[in-house]
Enzyme design. Structure first.
Site, PDB file in Angstrom:
ATOM      1  N   ARG A   1       0.855  -1.182   0.000  1.00 21.83           N
ATOM      2  CA  ARG A   1       0.000   0.000   0.000  1.00 21.83           C
ATOM      3  C   ARG A   1       0.893   1.234   0.000  1.00 21.83           C
ATOM      4  O   ARG A   1       2.040   1.199   0.431  1.00 21.83           O
ATOM      5  CB  ARG A   1      -0.912   0.015   1.229  1.00 21.83           C
ATOM      6  CG  ARG A   1      -1.869  -1.179   1.316  1.00 21.83           C
ATOM      7  CD  ARG A   1      -2.697  -1.112   2.590  1.00 21.83           C
ATOM      8  NE  ARG A   1      -3.647  -2.207   2.663  1.00 21.83           N
ATOM      9  CZ  ARG A   1      -3.406  -3.381   3.243  1.00 21.83           C
ATOM     10  NH1 ARG A   1      -2.222  -3.606   3.800  1.00 21.83           N
ATOM     11  NH2 ARG A   1      -4.321  -4.333   3.267  1.00 21.83           N
TER      12      ARG A   1
ATOM     13  N   LYS B   1      -2.015  -2.272   7.386  1.00 29.59           N
ATOM     14  CA  LYS B   1      -3.421  -2.011   7.691  1.00 29.59           C
ATOM     15  C   LYS B   1      -3.882  -2.967   8.783  1.00 29.59           C
ATOM     16  O   LYS B   1      -3.617  -4.163   8.734  1.00 29.59           O
ATOM     17  CB  LYS B   1      -4.264  -2.190   6.429  1.00 29.59           C
ATOM     18  CG  LYS B   1      -5.703  -1.719   6.586  1.00 29.59           C
ATOM     19  CD  LYS B   1      -6.427  -1.755   5.263  1.00 29.59           C
ATOM     20  CE  LYS B   1      -7.847  -1.238   5.400  1.00 29.59           C
ATOM     21  NZ  LYS B   1      -8.572  -1.258   4.110  1.00 29.59           N
TER      22      LYS B   1
ATOM     23  N   HIS C   1      -2.522   2.451  -5.796  1.00 26.47           N
ATOM     24  CA  HIS C   1      -3.377   1.289  -5.582  1.00 26.47           C
ATOM     25  C   HIS C   1      -3.602   0.515  -6.876  1.00 26.47           C
ATOM     26  O   HIS C   1      -3.821  -0.699  -6.848  1.00 26.47           O
ATOM     27  CB  HIS C   1      -4.706   1.712  -4.966  1.00 26.47           C
ATOM     28  CG  HIS C   1      -5.183   0.781  -3.895  1.00 26.47           C
ATOM     29  ND1 HIS C   1      -4.524   0.597  -2.696  1.00 26.47           N
ATOM     30  CD2 HIS C   1      -6.244  -0.066  -3.857  1.00 26.47           C
ATOM     31  CE1 HIS C   1      -5.165  -0.293  -1.962  1.00 26.47           C
ATOM     32  NE2 HIS C   1      -6.207  -0.721  -2.647  1.00 26.47           N
TER      33      HIS C   1
ATOM     34  N   ARG D   1      -0.819  -1.792  -7.083  1.00 30.32           N
ATOM     35  CA  ARG D   1      -1.072  -2.911  -6.165  1.00 30.32           C
ATOM     36  C   ARG D   1      -2.033  -3.915  -6.802  1.00 30.32           C
ATOM     37  O   ARG D   1      -1.818  -5.128  -6.728  1.00 30.32           O
ATOM     38  CB  ARG D   1      -1.633  -2.354  -4.856  1.00 30.32           C
ATOM     39  CG  ARG D   1      -2.039  -3.382  -3.797  1.00 30.32           C
ATOM     40  CD  ARG D   1      -2.387  -2.618  -2.529  1.00 30.32           C
ATOM     41  NE  ARG D   1      -3.231  -3.389  -1.632  1.00 30.32           N
ATOM     42  CZ  ARG D   1      -2.775  -4.223  -0.691  1.00 30.32           C
ATOM     43  NH1 ARG D   1      -1.472  -4.408  -0.570  1.00 30.32           N
ATOM     44  NH2 ARG D   1      -3.600  -4.868   0.105  1.00 30.32           N
TER      45      ARG D   1
ATOM     46  N   HIS E   1      -4.548  -9.031   3.091  1.00 26.96           N
ATOM     47  CA  HIS E   1      -6.005  -9.009   3.163  1.00 26.96           C
ATOM     48  C   HIS E   1      -6.493  -9.855   4.332  1.00 26.96           C
ATOM     49  O   HIS E   1      -5.972 -10.945   4.565  1.00 26.96           O
ATOM     50  CB  HIS E   1      -6.617  -9.559   1.875  1.00 26.96           C
ATOM     51  CG  HIS E   1      -6.565  -8.596   0.730  1.00 26.96           C
ATOM     52  ND1 HIS E   1      -6.739  -8.989  -0.586  1.00 26.96           N
ATOM     53  CD2 HIS E   1      -6.363  -7.250   0.683  1.00 26.96           C
ATOM     54  CE1 HIS E   1      -6.648  -7.929  -1.366  1.00 26.96           C
ATOM     55  NE2 HIS E   1      -6.418  -6.871  -0.623  1.00 26.96           N
TER      56      HIS E   1
ATOM     57  N   TYR F   1      -9.815 -10.481  -7.862  1.00 29.50           N
ATOM     58  CA  TYR F   1      -8.847 -10.433  -8.957  1.00 29.50           C
ATOM     59  C   TYR F   1      -9.110 -11.522  -9.991  1.00 29.50           C
ATOM     60  O   TYR F   1      -8.596 -11.449 -11.105  1.00 29.50           O
ATOM     61  CB  TYR F   1      -7.421 -10.531  -8.407  1.00 29.50           C
ATOM     62  CG  TYR F   1      -7.064  -9.327  -7.573  1.00 29.50           C
ATOM     63  CD1 TYR F   1      -6.952  -8.071  -8.160  1.00 29.50           C
ATOM     64  CD2 TYR F   1      -6.882  -9.430  -6.200  1.00 29.50           C
ATOM     65  CE1 TYR F   1      -6.659  -6.951  -7.399  1.00 29.50           C
ATOM     66  CE2 TYR F   1      -6.588  -8.317  -5.435  1.00 29.50           C
ATOM     67  CZ  TYR F   1      -6.479  -7.081  -6.039  1.00 29.50           C
ATOM     68  OH  TYR F   1      -6.204  -5.966  -5.276  1.00 29.50           O
TER      69      TYR F   1
END
Length: 300
Positions: free
Chosen positions: A133, A158, A223, A226, A249, A258
């Site tokens: 990120r 995160k 992003h 990413r 995640h 994806y």
């Protein structure tokens, strides 16, 4: 800084909210107060409702709507302790998911080649090479690059979770070239303020400038790089669980999107029509084909 703003910042720090979330929440309350030209502690639920409706009328995105709603409600419920107010009636908007923008490998090459200098090329290449990120790459320390184990340590990602991502030999070579040129001491990418790491806004602007210089029609952000990292891994045969770990995640469902943007996953899937019996798909007589072609031409 006003005492109210400082108290709200303290409340968010005590709850370990991410720095980006803190910034968004503080800005939301400031703009809310500016809209009515009054201190936010003088406003109430009807003002909140009116302001959110104003955001809808001016065409704000639903994701922005939810961030603003979250920031304002945090201010009243936590900082001002007004838990008896009927904020539950102000619903969180349903945010329609969108497929992420993804660059092709050719576009990635064009994009990285258009980076204005070695520093920006190292930053943007590192995001694509690791899927970090923007906040994570901006806050990397020199010691986070572990060339012995060939990994990059991502501290305080995160959700305040640490993780490791792979360090490719090619990106290590680029980072060594960058280190020899800039000699960073503590932070890998130093910001303008002494002793501070790079600002995320600087990375976002570098992305925009490189995309424009490369002549790309797609809007490229950190992003997007990413997303491109994850999609290219998937197309290269990496399983979803591994991609989930690399991206940090919490849910595999987040990573599974994806599958929808992987062109190799789409084009590599055999249509059931191709499995029909040969007699069903045998060509029609030439005269019949010619007649049909005159009656209906394929759109160009």
């Amino acid at each position: 800084m006003t005492p109210l703003r400082q108290r709200m910042l303290d409340d968010m720090r005590m709850r370990n909210l991410a720095p980006g979330t803190q910034d968004h929440y503080v800005r939301a309350v400031a703009r809310f107060a500016k809209h009515f030209n009054r201190s936010p502690d003088e406003l109430g639920p009807e003002h909140v409702r009116e302001y959110l409706l104003h955001l809808i009328r001016v065409g704000a995105s639903w994701s922005l709507y939810n961030v603003v709603r979250g920031g304002i409600l945090f201010f009243y419920r936590v900082t001002l302790n007004r838990k008896d107010w009927a904020f539950g009636e102000i619903a969180c908007a349903k945010n329609r998911p969108h497929l992420p923008v993804v660059l092709s490998r050719e576009e990635v090459n064009q994009f990285l080649d258009a980076a204005p200098d070695l520093r920006h090329r190292a930053i943007l290449s590192l995001i694509y090479a690791t899927g970090l990120r923007v906040s994570e790459v901006a806050a990397l320390a020199v010691g986070d690059i572990d060339s012995q184990r060939m990994v990059v340590r991502v501290g305080h990602g995160k959700g305040d979770k640490d993780r490791y991502v792979m360090l490719s030999p090619k990106i290590l070579e680029l980072l060594r070239t960058y280190w020899r040129a800039y000699q960073p001491k503590d932070w890998l990418f130093v910001g303008e303020a002494p002793g501070r790491h790079l600002n995320t806004r600087t990375v976002q602007l570098a992305c925009r400038d490189a995309a424009q210089a490369a002549g790309l029609t797609k809007v490229v952000t950190p992003h997007v790089l990413r997303h491109t990292f994850a999609t290219h891994l998937l197309e290269g045969g990496t399983n979803l669980r591994t991609i989930q770990v690399l991206l940090g995640h919490r849910s595999l469902q987040t990573t599974a999107r994806y599958l929808y943007v992987s062109m190799e996953a789409v084009t590599g899937t055999v249509s059931p029509f191709d499995r029909l019996d040969a007699a069903v798909t045998s060509p029609a007589p030439a005269a019949e084909v010619n007649r049909d072609a005159r009656a209906l031409r394929w759109p160009t």
